[in-house]
Design a protein around this motif. Structure first.
Motif, mmCIF file in Angstrom:
data_model
loop_
_atom_site.group_PDB
_atom_site.id
_atom_site.type_symbol
_atom_site.label_atom_id
_atom_site.label_comp_id
_atom_site.label_asym_id
_atom_site.label_seq_id
_atom_site.Cartn_x
_atom_site.Cartn_y
_atom_site.Cartn_z
ATOM 1 N N ASP A 25 -13.240 47.746 64.715
ATOM 2 C CA ASP A 25 -13.534 49.174 64.735
ATOM 3 C C ASP A 25 -12.354 49.934 65.356
ATOM 4 O O ASP A 25 -11.603 49.378 66.178
ATOM 5 C CB ASP A 25 -14.783 49.466 65.574
ATOM 6 N N PHE A 26 -12.206 51.199 64.989
ATOM 7 C CA PHE A 26 -11.189 52.040 65.612
ATOM 8 C C PHE A 26 -11.413 52.086 67.120
ATOM 9 O O PHE A 26 -12.549 52.097 67.593
ATOM 10 C CB PHE A 26 -11.230 53.463 65.044
ATOM 11 N N GLY A 27 -10.325 52.107 67.882
ATOM 12 C CA GLY A 27 -10.403 52.215 69.335
ATOM 13 C C GLY A 27 -10.741 50.922 70.041
ATOM 14 O O GLY A 27 -11.056 50.932 71.235
ATOM 15 N N GLU A 28 -10.665 49.811 69.337
ATOM 16 C CA GLU A 28 -11.110 48.531 69.872
ATOM 17 C C GLU A 28 -9.939 47.537 69.884
ATOM 18 O O GLU A 28 -9.205 47.428 68.901
ATOM 19 C CB GLU A 28 -12.211 48.022 68.942
ATOM 20 N N TYR A 29 -9.751 46.827 70.989
ATOM 21 C CA TYR A 29 -8.839 45.690 70.992
ATOM 22 C C TYR A 29 -9.469 44.600 70.134
ATOM 23 O O TYR A 29 -10.708 44.473 70.091
ATOM 24 C CB TYR A 29 -8.637 45.149 72.413
ATOM 25 N N ILE A 30 -8.641 43.770 69.499
ATOM 26 C CA ILE A 30 -9.173 42.757 68.580
ATOM 27 C C ILE A 30 -10.065 41.744 69.304
ATOM 28 O O ILE A 30 -11.062 41.284 68.750
ATOM 29 C CB ILE A 30 -8.042 42.094 67.754
#
Length: 156
Positions: A52-57
């Motif tokens: 998701d956008f804004g998320e570290y993998i």
């Protein structure tokens, strides 16, 4: 949404998207791997999904395991990076996605295997039980690599 896997299929539709996705290989104290039975295609798989956008993998890996399997994990390493262009996933909405998946190694923290909208069954599976389950060859490769405990991540 229906999902069809195409693997080494010369008649597969051409991909029109690539999405950064993760799967998570996590074992319990008995060495069993956490697997879900997907609701979109009925196949057994490691928990995982798209970033998701804004998320570290690594946060994606933790979130997807919680959402799909009801289990909290901590990311401890990378099993491999899977980008086979001969593996595409066709969705009923017209998207045809070329595989791009990072398989993380996770450490079990807490929680009990619990089904979700994306998983009809969730359970710990012994290595000797894998051949009894319907698992896509690409997913089985990740599971096998996870059990091998490779020193270096697979890249392919």
């Amino acid at each position: 949404m229906a999902r069809t896997e195409h693997f080494n299929d010369p008649n597969a539709p051409k991909p029109n998207s690539i999405v950064v996705a993760v799967t998570v290989f996590v074992q319990d104290e008995l060495g069993r791997v956490l697997l879900i039975q997907r609701t979109d295609n009925g196949l057994w798989a490691l928990p995982g999904g798209g970033q998701d956008f804004g998320e570290y993998i690594a946060e994606t890996a933790v979130r997807e395991t919680r959402e799909e399997a009801g289990v909290e994990v901590e990311v401890t390493g990378v099993v491999g990076i899977y980008t086979n262009p001969n593996h595409v996933v066709e969705y009923s909405d017209g998207e045809v996605r070329q595989q791009f998946s990072i398989c993380f190694r996770g450490r079990y923290v807490s929680g009990q295997p619990t089904p979700s909208d994306e998983s009809s069954e969730v359970r710990w599976v012994g290595r000797d039980e894998l051949d009894d389950l319907t698992i896509h060859p690409s997913m089985r490769l990740r599971i096998d690599h996870g059990f091998q405990g490779r020193q270096q991540p697979y890249i392919g």
